[in-house]
Design an enzyme around this catalytic site. Structure first.
Site, PDB file in Angstrom:
ATOM      1  CD  GLU A 109      -2.880   1.259   2.734  1.00 34.49           C
ATOM      2  OE1 GLU A 109      -3.731   1.995   2.723  1.00 34.49           O
ATOM      3  OE2 GLU A 109      -2.178   0.769   3.604  1.00 34.49           O
TER       4      GLU A 109
ATOM      5  CE  LYS B 275      -7.748   1.458   3.459  1.00 32.86           C
ATOM      6  NZ  LYS B 275      -6.883   1.943   4.277  1.00 32.86           N
TER       7      LYS B 275
ATOM      8  CB  CYS C 129      -4.574  -1.568   4.481  1.00 31.40           C
ATOM      9  SG  CYS C 129      -3.666  -1.526   6.059  1.00 31.40           S
TER      10      CYS C 129
END
Length: 253
Positions: free
Chosen positions: A39, A105, A139
């Site tokens: 990331e 995300k 994540c």
């Protein structure tokens, strides 16, 4: 399919240097079909994009396209960008020689204030490359099993979930456990790609691993070490397992 995962120590706020180091590592890695970076691989996890002067990400994307063509492979990883609508996004690119795919995300890390500075994505993204279907995740998404819930392949399901992360050391056991859980419950391969090193607020020990649909770790990088691992994703074995033990057909939703 051969996949290489890079557990990198990211140079804080220096895209040019991170591009240079990533290219060097890719060229020295085994020839693969997919190369996966962590990331925000070009800057480290930027919680305040205005203060760090985050741009549109074109330099990083052009480099990913160049490497995809040079290696005849997919190059994947997330970067912080300022989008055309002037919002900031944590964007996970999956770049092949002839196409740019991306996922923004969805689950922003509210504990760290990510939701105050970035705009969340609105949809889940699955991409297909050389016959394998990949779910793109970043994540904090790992903590939300409903969002990554799989379905049978003939209904649009995926074969491998890619989780790229900047997951700090104090919570790394949750990272390891949740990666295993996602593989087992979704009857898929899982790749967890985390960074090592430090940034202005956190320390990272890695935990990068490739996990098979039985929940077994196939390959893993050693903790606290910049390294990479390469593994074979056996699609025929996955399909055989799903046919023999059709868990996903018994799901509740």
């Amino acid at each position: 399919m051969k996949i290489t995962l890079f557990q990198r120590d990211i140079v804080w706020g220096d895209p040019a240097e991170n591009i240079r180091l990533s290219e060097e590592e890719m060229l020295n890695a085994p020839k693969s079909d997919v190369y996966v970076l962590p990331e925000m691989w070009s800057t480290g996890f930027v919680s305040s994009p205005l203060e760090t002067n985050i741009g549109d990400g074109k330099v990083e994307l052009e480099w990913m396209q160049k490497m995809a063509c040079k290696l005849d492979a997919a190059v994947a990883g997330s970067i912080a960008i300022k989008a055309e609508d002037d919002t900031y996004r944590n964007r996970f690119y999956f770049v092949t020689p002839d196409k740019v795919n991306y996922y923004d995300k969805r689950h922003l890390f509210t504990y760290g204030g990510e939701h105050k500075r970035y705009t969340a994505g609105e949809k889940r993204v699955i991409v297909e490359w050389r016959g394998v279907r990949f779910l793109l995740m970043v994540c904090y998404d790992l903590r939300f099993p409903i969002f990554s819930r799989n379905v049978p392949r003939e209904e649009g399901g995926y074969d491998c979930a890619l989780y790229v992360a900047s997951w700090p050391t104090p919570r790394v056991e949750a990272w390891r456990t949740l990666l295993l859980a996602r593989a087992i419950e979704n009857q898929c391969y899982v790749c967890g790609v985390n960074r090592v090193g430090t940034d202005p607020t956190c320390q990272y020990c890695g935990g990068t691993a490739a996990i098979n649909p039985y929940g077994k770790i196939i390959e893993a990088c050693p903790d606290d070490t910049q390294s990479s691992v390469t593994f074979i994703l056996d699609l025929s074995a996955l399909q055989s397992f799903r046919k023999k033990f059709p868990v996903l057909k018994d799901r509740d939703y």
